[in-house]
Scaffold this motif. Sequence first.
Motif, mmCIF file in Angstrom:
data_model
loop_
_atom_site.group_PDB
_atom_site.id
_atom_site.type_symbol
_atom_site.label_atom_id
_atom_site.label_comp_id
_atom_site.label_asym_id
_atom_site.label_seq_id
_atom_site.Cartn_x
_atom_site.Cartn_y
_atom_site.Cartn_z
ATOM 1 N N MET A 137 0.832 -1.211 0.000
ATOM 2 C CA MET A 137 0.000 0.000 0.000
ATOM 3 C C MET A 137 0.868 1.264 0.000
ATOM 4 O O MET A 137 1.803 1.384 0.789
ATOM 5 C CB MET A 137 -0.925 -0.006 1.218
ATOM 6 N N HIS A 138 0.495 2.165 -0.880
ATOM 7 C CA HIS A 138 1.217 3.436 -1.047
ATOM 8 C C HIS A 138 0.207 4.575 -1.136
ATOM 9 O O HIS A 138 -0.991 4.346 -1.211
ATOM 10 C CB HIS A 138 2.035 3.415 -2.343
ATOM 11 N N GLY A 139 0.758 5.782 -1.235
ATOM 12 C CA GLY A 139 -0.151 6.870 -1.547
ATOM 13 C C GLY A 139 0.304 8.242 -1.112
ATOM 14 O O GLY A 139 0.108 8.629 0.031
ATOM 15 N N GLY A 140 0.928 8.954 -2.054
ATOM 16 C CA GLY A 140 1.118 10.375 -1.859
ATOM 17 C C GLY A 140 2.212 10.747 -0.887
ATOM 18 O O GLY A 140 1.967 10.977 0.291
ATOM 19 N N ASP A 141 3.433 10.793 -1.392
ATOM 20 C CA ASP A 141 4.539 11.283 -0.574
ATOM 21 C C ASP A 141 4.311 12.773 -0.273
ATOM 22 O O ASP A 141 3.330 13.366 -0.726
ATOM 23 C CB ASP A 141 5.872 11.058 -1.323
ATOM 24 N N LEU A 142 5.242 13.382 0.497
ATOM 25 C CA LEU A 142 5.078 14.774 0.940
ATOM 26 C C LEU A 142 4.819 15.716 -0.229
ATOM 27 O O LEU A 142 4.137 16.728 -0.071
ATOM 28 C CB LEU A 142 6.330 15.227 1.698
ATOM 29 N N ASP A 143 5.364 15.361 -1.397
ATOM 30 C CA ASP A 143 5.262 16.250 -2.558
ATOM 31 C C ASP A 143 4.407 15.644 -3.676
ATOM 32 O O ASP A 143 4.555 16.011 -4.828
ATOM 33 C CB ASP A 143 6.666 16.559 -3.102
ATOM 34 N N GLU A 144 3.518 14.705 -3.325
ATOM 35 C CA GLU A 144 2.761 14.011 -4.371
ATOM 36 C C GLU A 144 1.264 14.068 -4.132
ATOM 37 O O GLU A 144 0.796 13.898 -3.004
ATOM 38 C CB GLU A 144 3.157 12.524 -4.436
ATOM 39 N N ARG A 145 0.544 14.253 -5.220
ATOM 40 C CA ARG A 145 -0.911 14.162 -5.220
ATOM 41 C C ARG A 145 -1.268 13.038 -6.186
ATOM 42 O O ARG A 145 -0.831 13.047 -7.332
ATOM 43 C CB ARG A 145 -1.460 15.500 -5.712
ATOM 44 N N MET A 146 -2.029 12.061 -5.684
ATOM 45 C CA MET A 146 -2.236 10.830 -6.442
ATOM 46 C C MET A 146 -3.665 10.701 -6.959
ATOM 47 O O MET A 146 -4.623 11.086 -6.276
ATOM 48 C CB MET A 146 -1.995 9.604 -5.545
ATOM 49 N N ALA A 147 -3.815 10.077 -8.145
ATOM 50 C CA ALA A 147 -5.099 9.472 -8.491
ATOM 51 C C ALA A 147 -5.197 8.207 -7.643
ATOM 52 O O ALA A 147 -4.193 7.709 -7.138
ATOM 53 C CB ALA A 147 -5.130 9.120 -9.974
ATOM 54 N N ARG A 148 -6.401 7.694 -7.444
ATOM 55 C CA ARG A 148 -6.513 6.408 -6.747
ATOM 56 C C ARG A 148 -6.447 5.297 -7.783
ATOM 57 O O ARG A 148 -7.244 5.286 -8.721
ATOM 58 C CB ARG A 148 -7.832 6.334 -5.975
ATOM 59 N N TYR A 149 -5.504 4.402 -7.601
ATOM 60 C CA TYR A 149 -5.356 3.335 -8.583
ATOM 61 C C TYR A 149 -4.629 2.145 -7.989
ATOM 62 O O TYR A 149 -4.099 2.207 -6.879
ATOM 63 C CB TYR A 149 -4.650 3.843 -9.844
ATOM 64 N N VAL A 150 -4.619 1.075 -8.775
ATOM 65 C CA VAL A 150 -3.955 -0.163 -8.392
ATOM 66 C C VAL A 150 -2.966 -0.506 -9.501
ATOM 67 O O VAL A 150 -3.240 -0.237 -10.678
ATOM 68 C CB VAL A 150 -4.998 -1.295 -8.229
ATOM 69 N N VAL A 151 -1.829 -1.076 -9.124
ATOM 70 C CA VAL A 151 -0.850 -1.540 -10.114
ATOM 71 C C VAL A 151 -0.749 -3.062 -10.017
ATOM 72 O O VAL A 151 -0.580 -3.603 -8.920
ATOM 73 C CB VAL A 151 0.550 -0.933 -9.868
ATOM 74 N N ILE A 152 -0.888 -3.718 -11.151
ATOM 75 C CA ILE A 152 -0.636 -5.165 -11.237
ATOM 76 C C ILE A 152 0.329 -5.403 -12.397
ATOM 77 O O ILE A 152 0.574 -4.496 -13.203
ATOM 78 C CB ILE A 152 -1.937 -5.986 -11.450
#
Length: 322
Positions: A137-152
């Motif tokens: 599980m990951h999501g948005g480091d201090l300088d990141e804005r993420m879409a919600r998604y999954v990687v396979i």
Amino acid sequence: MQTRWENETTPGIRIGEITFGNPALKGHTCPIIELSGAEAGPRLCVMAGIHINEASSIAAAIAIAGDFDPRHFRGTLSIIPIVSTHNIFKYTAVSPPSGDRDLHWSYPGNPQGTFNDCLADALINEWAANADVLVDMHGGDLDERMARYVVIQSTGDPEFDARAEAAAACFDTPLVVALHASAMNEPGRCCTALAARRRIALVSEAGDFGMADPDSIAWHRNGIRELAALLGMTGGNVREPRAQQYLDQYEWITSPESGIVEKAFKPGDWIEEGACIGIVTDHYGREKAAIRAPQAGYVMMQKSLQFAPRGFWIGAVARPRG
Ligand SMILES: [Zn+2]
């Protein structure tokens, strides 16, 4: 790998600390939370805190054992909520896969390699060795804005790919990065390394700017709940599969010049190849260069930084398969 268990926090859920046998990992400990169901069954492994600032995913990992009742659970849910404990208080940021590769891009690892190589190896070959599914599980480091998604990781093996896609469909998003099979020749995410062995792992991404936000935390937790149902670990209903788009090329958006970056794209946007998606200016606001989309696709993430050197990554875009 050794685990030192403490007392159960509630019947069926125990907490402890794991250490690894590789001398290169001496002194490295990770918290572990493990839920053992009343009946034997699958093993679902969940890890977070590979990237230490990605707060929503860490908060979700700490909380998820409490989402299940061990008396009505089959199998084992094993959770390492904070993998990179050596980076606590250091605020170490995610690094791009090129250059100084961080743990996220180091799988399958190497027991004779760097610290990250050794840790990657220990995670997938010791702790998660018998996992039916591994979720990172990951999501948005201090300088990141993420879409919600999954990687396979796609393999070209239809039976395996269908199972990986079914696992991805447990997460509430229309966007699934299903990496092209050619990615399996390189070190990469844990899903890539395990797919080469025809084992399923997925990376879930939700969260922004290192903040623990309730919606992103709930998104990760709901995904794990649905995945446990899919694996037959709970009596929960298995949802109808979601309509999801598979994106097989993940590319960085980089700054074409050094200067002040004015971005006109955000996570979830569709952009066309070559489209102007922002400008770089000098320190007086004068335009130096247009920022062009490297390919058509959905914006998966955006970096918050205002000043970027030439070639620095400022976002990512993923292109639909086919
Ligand atoms: Zn991350």
